[in-house]
Design an enzyme around this catalytic site. Sequence first.
Site, PDB file in Angstrom:
ATOM      1  N   ASN A   1     -20.481   3.443  -5.699  1.00 23.47           N
ATOM      2  CA  ASN A   1     -19.989   2.650  -6.833  1.00 23.47           C
ATOM      3  C   ASN A   1     -20.245   1.155  -6.684  1.00 23.47           C
ATOM      4  OD1 ASN A   1     -18.938   4.621  -8.545  1.00 23.47           O
ATOM      5  ND2 ASN A   1     -17.169   4.884  -7.202  1.00 23.47           N
ATOM      6  N   VAL A   2     -19.954   0.621  -5.521  1.00 25.82           N
ATOM      7  CA  VAL A   2     -20.135  -0.818  -5.312  1.00 25.82           C
ATOM      8  C   VAL A   2     -21.562  -1.113  -4.843  1.00 25.82           C
ATOM      9  CG1 VAL A   2     -19.363  -2.843  -4.023  1.00 25.82           C
ATOM     10  CG2 VAL A   2     -17.694  -1.142  -4.758  1.00 25.82           C
TER      11      VAL A   2
ATOM     12  N   LYS B   1       0.869  -1.179   0.000  1.00 26.15           N
ATOM     13  CA  LYS B   1       0.000   0.000   0.000  1.00 26.15           C
ATOM     14  C   LYS B   1       0.898   1.217   0.000  1.00 26.15           C
ATOM     15  CE  LYS B   1      -4.479   0.935   0.519  1.00 26.15           C
ATOM     16  NZ  LYS B   1      -5.659   0.215   0.047  1.00 26.15           N
TER      17      LYS B   1
ATOM     18  N   GLY C   1     -25.054   2.420   2.017  1.00 28.13           N
ATOM     19  CA  GLY C   1     -24.154   3.051   1.054  1.00 28.13           C
ATOM     20  C   GLY C   1     -24.387   2.522  -0.345  1.00 28.13           C
TER      21      GLY C   1
HETATM   22  P1  NAD Z   1     -18.225   5.088  -2.860  1.00 29.99           P
HETATM   23  O1  NAD Z   1     -17.629   6.273  -2.214  1.00 29.99           O
HETATM   24  O2  NAD Z   1     -18.541   5.110  -4.319  1.00 29.99           O
HETATM   25  O3  NAD Z   1     -19.571   4.663  -2.102  1.00 29.99           O
HETATM   26  C1  NAD Z   1     -19.745   4.747  -0.728  1.00 29.99           C
HETATM   27  C2  NAD Z   1     -21.133   5.291  -0.480  1.00 29.99           C
HETATM   28  O4  NAD Z   1     -21.408   5.256   0.913  1.00 29.99           O
HETATM   29  C3  NAD Z   1     -21.283   6.748  -0.942  1.00 29.99           C
HETATM   30  O5  NAD Z   1     -22.418   6.863  -1.774  1.00 29.99           O
HETATM   31  C4  NAD Z   1     -21.440   7.510   0.370  1.00 29.99           C
HETATM   32  O6  NAD Z   1     -22.270   8.641   0.238  1.00 29.99           O
HETATM   33  C5  NAD Z   1     -22.076   6.464   1.261  1.00 29.99           C
HETATM   34  N1  NAD Z   1     -21.927   6.706   2.702  1.00 29.99           N
HETATM   35  C6  NAD Z   1     -20.895   7.279   3.374  1.00 29.99           C
HETATM   36  N2  NAD Z   1     -21.172   7.324   4.695  1.00 29.99           N
HETATM   37  C7  NAD Z   1     -22.395   6.769   4.853  1.00 29.99           C
HETATM   38  C8  NAD Z   1     -23.218   6.522   5.971  1.00 29.99           C
HETATM   39  N3  NAD Z   1     -22.874   6.885   7.208  1.00 29.99           N
HETATM   40  N4  NAD Z   1     -24.417   5.922   5.783  1.00 29.99           N
HETATM   41  C9  NAD Z   1     -24.807   5.549   4.532  1.00 29.99           C
HETATM   42  N5  NAD Z   1     -24.060   5.775   3.431  1.00 29.99           N
HETATM   43  C10 NAD Z   1     -22.873   6.370   3.584  1.00 29.99           C
HETATM   44  O7  NAD Z   1     -17.216   3.872  -2.503  1.00 29.99           O
HETATM   45  P2  NAD Z   1     -17.207   2.422  -3.145  1.00 29.99           P
HETATM   46  O8  NAD Z   1     -16.124   2.354  -4.152  1.00 29.99           O
HETATM   47  O9  NAD Z   1     -18.589   2.029  -3.496  1.00 29.99           O
HETATM   48  O10 NAD Z   1     -16.711   1.571  -1.894  1.00 29.99           O
HETATM   49  C11 NAD Z   1     -17.592   1.243  -0.841  1.00 29.99           C
HETATM   50  C12 NAD Z   1     -16.848   0.441   0.216  1.00 29.99           C
HETATM   51  O11 NAD Z   1     -16.328  -0.753  -0.372  1.00 29.99           O
HETATM   52  C13 NAD Z   1     -15.641   1.162   0.828  1.00 29.99           C
HETATM   53  O12 NAD Z   1     -15.514   0.756   2.171  1.00 29.99           O
HETATM   54  C14 NAD Z   1     -14.478   0.622   0.024  1.00 29.99           C
HETATM   55  O13 NAD Z   1     -13.270   0.690   0.741  1.00 29.99           O
HETATM   56  C15 NAD Z   1     -14.922  -0.814  -0.176  1.00 29.99           C
HETATM   57  N6  NAD Z   1     -14.299  -1.464  -1.344  1.00 29.99           N
HETATM   58  C16 NAD Z   1     -14.478  -0.939  -2.584  1.00 29.99           C
HETATM   59  C17 NAD Z   1     -13.890  -1.570  -3.674  1.00 29.99           C
HETATM   60  C18 NAD Z   1     -14.081  -1.059  -5.074  1.00 29.99           C
HETATM   61  O14 NAD Z   1     -13.805  -1.794  -6.038  1.00 29.99           O
HETATM   62  N7  NAD Z   1     -14.596   0.158  -5.261  1.00 29.99           N
HETATM   63  C19 NAD Z   1     -13.130  -2.734  -3.482  1.00 29.99           C
HETATM   64  C20 NAD Z   1     -12.979  -3.262  -2.198  1.00 29.99           C
HETATM   65  C21 NAD Z   1     -13.576  -2.601  -1.137  1.00 29.99           C
END
Ligand code: NAD
Length: 359
Positions: A196-197, A88, A193
């Site tokens: 994206n995911v 990292k 949340g």
């Molecule tokens: P993102 O920022 O696109 O989505 C996160 C969402 O959560 C946002 O829409 C945000 O507004 C919402 N959010 C934040 N605080 C909140 C709360 N208190 N209550 C409800 N919603 C809330 O991020 P992402 O890429 O979708 O990733 C989501 C999670 O998955 C993260 O923890 C990330 O580390 C993990 N992750 C993502 C990937 C990936 O490929 N993008 C891979 C592994 C792990």
Amino acid sequence: MNHAPAPSSIVFSHPEFDQHEQVCFFSDPDTGLKAIIAVHNSNRGPALGGCRMWPYASDEEALRDVLRLSRGMTYKSALANLDLGGGKSVIIGNPREHKSEALLEKMGQYLESLGGRYIAAEDSGTSVPDLKVMGRHTSHIGGVTEQIGIDGKLNNGDPSPATAYGTFVGLKAAVKHRLDRDDLNGLKVAVQGVGNVGYRLAQHLHAAGAELYVSDIHEDQVARAVKELGATAISAEKILDLDVDVLAPCAMGAILNDHSIPTLKAKVIAGAANNQLEAERHDAQLMERGILYAPDYAINAGGIIDIFYERTGYDAAKVRAHIESIGDTLSEIFYRSALSNIPTGAIANKLAEERFKAL
Ligand code: NAD
């Protein structure tokens, strides 16, 4: 260019130090770049992990993050059977104020100086275009190639569709184990949340007939899920203890803690968020309450699997098949946990260690 190994008094005695192979500190006064790169373990291959840019309150906070996150990547890749190690990098600074092309280019030079021992991908505070700027000076970057992804759509390298699909597969394995159900029809799932995911996971769940409950701090994200997927909007305060079958945390970490666990009603926790357990002991607390926890780094490995294949030759069918093995890995974890009465998170760690320590 200055880079030197960190003094032992700071790193080797640090509570998060776990026999990391290499920790490098970089600084460049001209661009203001201050970065740390940690290679935790490279037994299985080059260390791959995100490059995070964050306004850390102190150097110590940045070091703690890079040590902890690089270790997590070793476990994630080993458990997913990828020929990758764990690493990292962190850049100390506010991405909105301190990020510049010159700074990113300098970071690319530092990445290059490690000769491929560490490969950087996007993370909080960095984007695919940022990685491409670093890529002017190095080929040791991942998740940056435009290609047709596993969902058949053109993608800029964003691993989110792959992560969402893996989480969906893993959620089904958890439902099978805990609720003895093969289908998701009418299953109540709360998604915390819908970014994206989370939104893509919700799409898979909707297509499979699940009843969705969603919350997000951004109103428009919730509105989209309500309109497109027939989801019910839930406030951020109520989502965790909603009376549902499955809770899918897809926002932030540390949401499984002393405060939330006693009031959880879901029987299954299966979501993509990283570091869902606030502390290691919460793994056991979930088990004591009869809640099946799908370890976060096992269920959210779809993205790293996707990036791995970008480097070795992308074949969407192969990537899909590998992502689907997340279901088998989780089933093995659940089975071993039931047999030994050891919580699922501890079993995942043991299984991952079997896959990288023995090499
Ligand atoms: P993102 O920022 O696109 O989505 C996160 C969402 O959560 C946002 O829409 C945000 O507004 C919402 N959010 C934040 N605080 C909140 C709360 N208190 N209550 C409800 N919603 C809330 O991020 P992402 O890429 O979708 O990733 C989501 C999670 O998955 C993260 O923890 C990330 O580390 C993990 N992750 C993502 C990937 C990936 O490929 N993008 C891979 C592994 C792990």
